[in-house]
Design an enzyme around this catalytic site. Structure first.
Site, PDB file in Angstrom:
ATOM      1  N   GLY A   1      38.024  40.756  36.278  1.00  0.00           N
ATOM      2  CA  GLY A   1      37.950  41.839  35.293  1.00  0.00           C
ATOM      3  C   GLY A   1      39.329  42.414  35.002  1.00  0.00           C
ATOM      4  O   GLY A   1      40.259  42.280  35.817  1.00  0.00           O
TER       5      GLY A   1
ATOM      6  N   ILE B   1      41.971  42.776  45.559  1.00  0.00           N
ATOM      7  CA  ILE B   1      42.113  42.791  47.036  1.00  0.00           C
ATOM      8  C   ILE B   1      43.518  42.297  47.408  1.00  0.00           C
ATOM      9  O   ILE B   1      43.898  41.189  47.031  1.00  0.00           O
ATOM     10  CB  ILE B   1      41.061  41.879  47.712  1.00  0.00           C
ATOM     11  CG1 ILE B   1      39.652  42.219  47.244  1.00  0.00           C
ATOM     12  CG2 ILE B   1      41.169  41.984  49.226  1.00  0.00           C
ATOM     13  CD1 ILE B   1      38.569  41.315  47.821  1.00  0.00           C
TER      14      ILE B   1
ATOM     15  N   GLU C   1      36.727  32.309  33.448  1.00  0.00           N
ATOM     16  CA  GLU C   1      37.866  31.640  32.828  1.00  0.00           C
ATOM     17  C   GLU C   1      37.493  31.266  31.398  1.00  0.00           C
ATOM     18  O   GLU C   1      36.305  31.149  31.070  1.00  0.00           O
ATOM     19  CB  GLU C   1      38.190  30.356  33.602  1.00  0.00           C
ATOM     20  CG  GLU C   1      38.537  30.578  35.061  1.00  0.00           C
ATOM     21  CD  GLU C   1      39.765  31.462  35.231  1.00  0.00           C
ATOM     22  OE1 GLU C   1      40.838  31.078  34.774  1.00  0.00           O
ATOM     23  OE2 GLU C   1      39.630  32.548  35.815  1.00  0.00           O
TER      24      GLU C   1
ATOM     25  N   PHE D   1      47.845  39.092  25.955  1.00  0.00           N
ATOM     26  CA  PHE D   1      47.280  40.427  25.776  1.00  0.00           C
ATOM     27  C   PHE D   1      45.761  40.304  25.733  1.00  0.00           C
ATOM     28  O   PHE D   1      45.084  40.838  24.879  1.00  0.00           O
ATOM     29  CB  PHE D   1      47.825  41.060  24.486  1.00  0.00           C
ATOM     30  CG  PHE D   1      47.806  42.569  24.506  1.00  0.00           C
ATOM     31  CD1 PHE D   1      48.700  43.287  25.277  1.00  0.00           C
ATOM     32  CD2 PHE D   1      46.883  43.272  23.734  1.00  0.00           C
ATOM     33  CE1 PHE D   1      48.687  44.677  25.295  1.00  0.00           C
ATOM     34  CE2 PHE D   1      46.861  44.664  23.730  1.00  0.00           C
ATOM     35  CZ  PHE D   1      47.768  45.365  24.510  1.00  0.00           C
TER      36      PHE D   1
ATOM     37  N   LYS E   1      42.572  29.030  44.453  1.00  0.00           N
ATOM     38  CA  LYS E   1      42.894  30.240  45.223  1.00  0.00           C
ATOM     39  C   LYS E   1      43.026  29.903  46.712  1.00  0.00           C
ATOM     40  O   LYS E   1      43.929  30.400  47.390  1.00  0.00           O
ATOM     41  CB  LYS E   1      41.817  31.308  44.993  1.00  0.00           C
ATOM     42  CG  LYS E   1      41.878  31.883  43.572  1.00  0.00           C
ATOM     43  CD  LYS E   1      40.643  32.688  43.241  1.00  0.00           C
ATOM     44  CE  LYS E   1      40.742  33.309  41.857  1.00  0.00           C
ATOM     45  NZ  LYS E   1      39.477  33.878  41.379  1.00  0.00           N
TER      46      LYS E   1
HETATM   47  N1  HSE Z   1      37.482  33.680  36.695  1.00  0.00           N
HETATM   48  C1  HSE Z   1      38.009  34.329  37.844  1.00  0.00           C
HETATM   49  C2  HSE Z   1      36.863  34.811  38.712  1.00  0.00           C
HETATM   50  C3  HSE Z   1      38.858  35.488  37.416  1.00  0.00           C
HETATM   51  O1  HSE Z   1      35.739  34.858  38.223  1.00  0.00           O
HETATM   52  O2  HSE Z   1      37.075  35.111  39.876  1.00  0.00           O
HETATM   53  C4  HSE Z   1      39.622  36.133  38.530  1.00  0.00           C
HETATM   54  O3  HSE Z   1      40.511  35.241  39.132  1.00  0.00           O
END
Ligand code: HSE
Length: 424
Positions: free
Chosen positions: A300, A133, A187, A17, A202
């Site tokens: 965010g 996105i 993070e 949360f 990613k």
């Molecule tokens: N820490 C990551 C960023 C959060 O700044 O893109 C979103 O994945």
């Protein structure tokens, strides 16, 4: 109770949360058409004040995972190890799962794909890449591997936020980072953002949906913005460039895929040039449609919650990733056999490893910093991490992937001239 059809109610067990979990809770309250309800929220710190009724919360994961009425687990915690346990347990129990944990997904994707198939349950994670996105579902559904020439994108909001604040607004690196943390972009261990690890996680996930490649993220070449400084920004500006942290994968002429995360000079004509602050942008190149550009908030609470919400909505029509590209007869493979045009900037001349370049096209030296521009084999970067040492920054040039490079005699002479003048 599993999700059988569009009439099935989504009864959610939510883990976490924080910024995103709370964002989702608020958004769900305003989305009655989804027919979804959060039944329990598992948290680690019960002492914290929460903007939701106390009866919702528990610290016992079993209350969610063992509740047969809960048919969807939404996992939004940042502890990748605990997330792995939650997600694998939930899938094994036949529950649909939605997660945003890119680190955990990138590390265990092969196993998670097998678990989905074994238990015949969906596992969706659109929020894991570029937050708002919808890049995963588009790559998965819309772009055929054969037509997809490349993807390149700003996939980390925090580093883009810091680059914007430091280079455009002359804020200090530390205060820009603090602001990114306060806004909930970074993070909980921000070195994952700064050093390019979040971006490469990613990229690894995107490679699966773009090309059907399962990769080990730590084996993909990556770095972040840790070594960039104001001198680099000035150097870029003089040449009309912005520096962006870009994750990319490109199909080379031989059909193999070049994939890495590096800072890159971007020209004004490149759509990524204007992507600022916590926004992300992804350019998808296909052989017929040329370039398409996706742009939106990449970090965010609400932007990430919007992707989670979209996954929940997709569960209503029993959507799942089919991983079609993993089963193509001729699977795509990653290659390290290509060259890059890079600028490497160093504190002192003695650090310049001129012998590693195939060709040196430009150099300069001053008391504070010297630079060398040239063409270097990608394999040189794999050999050791000399280019990641403190005081060294490596920045890729626009169109800096050199697909088939044939060394010429005069290149050797360029390098020899450099050695004579500067390093000799
Ligand atoms: N820490 C990551 C960023 C959060 O700044 O893109 C979103 O994945």
């Amino acid at each position: 109770m599993s999700i059988q059809n569009q009439q099935s109610k989504l009864t959610i067990g939510l883990f976490g949360f924080g910024v995103v979990g709370e964002g989702l809770y608020k958004v769900l309250a305003h989305t009655p058409t989804l027919n979804a309800e959060i039944k329990k929220v598992c948290i680690r710190h019960p002492e914290k004040q929460r903007a939701a009724p106390a009866r919702l919360f528990t610290t016992d994961a079993g209350e969610l995972l063992n509740d047969p009425a809960i048919n969807v687990i939404v996992e939004l915690i940042d502890d990748a190890q605990a997330a792995y346990h939650i997600v694998t347990t939930a899938l094994s129990k036949g529950k649909a799962v939605v997660s945003a944990n890119k680190k955990m997904i990138a590390k265990h994707l092969e196993e998670l794909i097998a678990l989905q198939q074994q238990h015949d349950v969906p596992f969706l994670y659109e929020a894991a890449c570029c937050a708002s996105i919808p890049v995963i579902r588009n790559l998965e559904e819309y772009y055929d591997n054969d037509l997809l020439q490349g993807i390149s994108g700003i996939v980390n909001g925090s580093t883009n936020f810091i680059l914007t604040r430091v280079f455009d607004e002359q804020q200090s690196f530390d205060s820009a980072l603090q602001l990114a943390q306060a806004e909930g972009f970074a993070e909980s261990d921000p070195s994952l953002d700064i050093n390019g690890i979040d971006a490469v996680n990613k990229l690894s996930i995107l490679l699966t949906h773009a090309y059907g490649i399962i990769s080990r993220p730590h084996e993909l070449i990556h770095t972040g913005i840790q070594s960039l400084n104001e001198n680099d920004a000035l150097f870029a500006r003089e040449k009309g460039y912005e520096i962006k942290l870009v994750a990319q994968a490109h199909k080379l002429k031989n059909g193999y895929i070049a994939a890495f995360v590096l800072p890159q000079f971007t020209e004004k004509s490149n759509q990524l040039f204007s992507v600022k602050n916590e926004y992300n942008g992804v350019i998808i190149e296909s052989s017929l449609a040329d370039k398409q550009f996706f742009y939106g908030k990449g970090a965010g609470g609400f932007p990430t919650a919007s992707a989670v919400l979209s996954d929940l909505s997709a569960l209503r029509y029993c959507y799942r990733y089919e991983y079609k590209k993993l089963h193509y007869q001729e699977p795509s493979l990653i290659t390290n056999d290509f060259h890059l045009k890079v600028c490497i900037r160093f504190r002192g001349l003695t650090q310049v490893p001129h012998e590693r370049f195939d060709i040196i096209t430009e150099w300069s030296s001053s008391k504070d910093k010297c630079h060398v521009t040239g063409i270097i084999s990608f394999k040189e970067l794999l050999k050791s991490d000399w280019w990641k040492q403190p005081g060294v920054s490596l920045i890729l040039y626009p169109d800096g992937i050199i697909d088939s490079y044939v060394p010429l005699k005069e290149h050797t002479e360029d390098a020899a001239e450099f050695v004579e003048q500067f390093a000799g």
